[in-house]
Design an enzyme around this catalytic site. Structure first.
Site, PDB file in Angstrom:
ATOM      1  N   GLY A  50       0.798  -1.222   0.000  1.00  0.00           N
ATOM      2  CA  GLY A  50       0.000   0.000   0.000  1.00  0.00           C
ATOM      3  C   GLY A  50       0.830   1.272   0.000  1.00  0.00           C
ATOM      4  CB  CYS A  51       4.238   2.139   0.750  1.00  0.00           C
ATOM      5  SG  CYS A  51       3.805   2.092   2.481  1.00  0.00           S
ATOM      6  CD  GLU A  52       2.271   6.738  -5.195  1.00  0.00           C
ATOM      7  OE1 GLU A  52       3.214   7.502  -5.476  1.00  0.00           O
ATOM      8  OE2 GLU A  52       1.078   7.053  -5.351  1.00  0.00           O
TER       9      GLU A  52
END
Length: 135
Positions: A50-52
């Protein structure tokens, strides 16, 4: 609820009026204080979904208090994660559930700099901490 000492010193530092460039420099300095993770720690298993940017998170519990270690390949994100660690390290599982992420970054005067994708990423890190604590 009283703040961990690291969180209080972050508040003291970031609470002073300053421009974004100064804050960005401070953020990166906070990120540089994170102990580097080993290549072994930077495994798929520790990668936060869920982190770029890539963020790895590891947690251990001792006498009911959580200590997290984290790293990122992006300097600004590493700084934001370091500030999150300052806020949560030493907390119990219950206290972790009570951490208000938007409020914390608002207190630090950094909420305007949190793009939706950064906010989502930090939320993903906090959710992962809660999962580890609950497991």
């Amino acid at each position: 609820m009283s703040l961990p000492a690291d969180a209080q010193s972050a508040l003291d530092l970031f609470g002073q009026p300053q421009g974004w460039e100064q804050r960005a420099r401070l953020l990166m300095q906070w990120g540089d204080r994170l102990p580097p993770l080993s290549e072994e720690d930077k495994s798929e298993e520790h990668l936060v979904q869920g982190c770029e940017s890539k963020v790895w998170l590891l947690g251990t519990v001792s006498e009911g208090c959580w200590q997290f270690r984290a790293g990122s390949d992006a300097r600004l994100i590493r700084g934001l994660v370091a500030l999150l660690l300052a806020r949560v390290n030493g907390l119990s599982e219950q206290e972790l559930l009570e951490v208000d992420l938007p409020d914390w970054f608002n207190q630090l005067g950094l909420s305007r700099q949190l793009s939706p994708s950064r906010s989502n990423g930090l939320n993903a890190v906090l959710q992962r901490m809660r999962q580890l604590a609950h497991a």
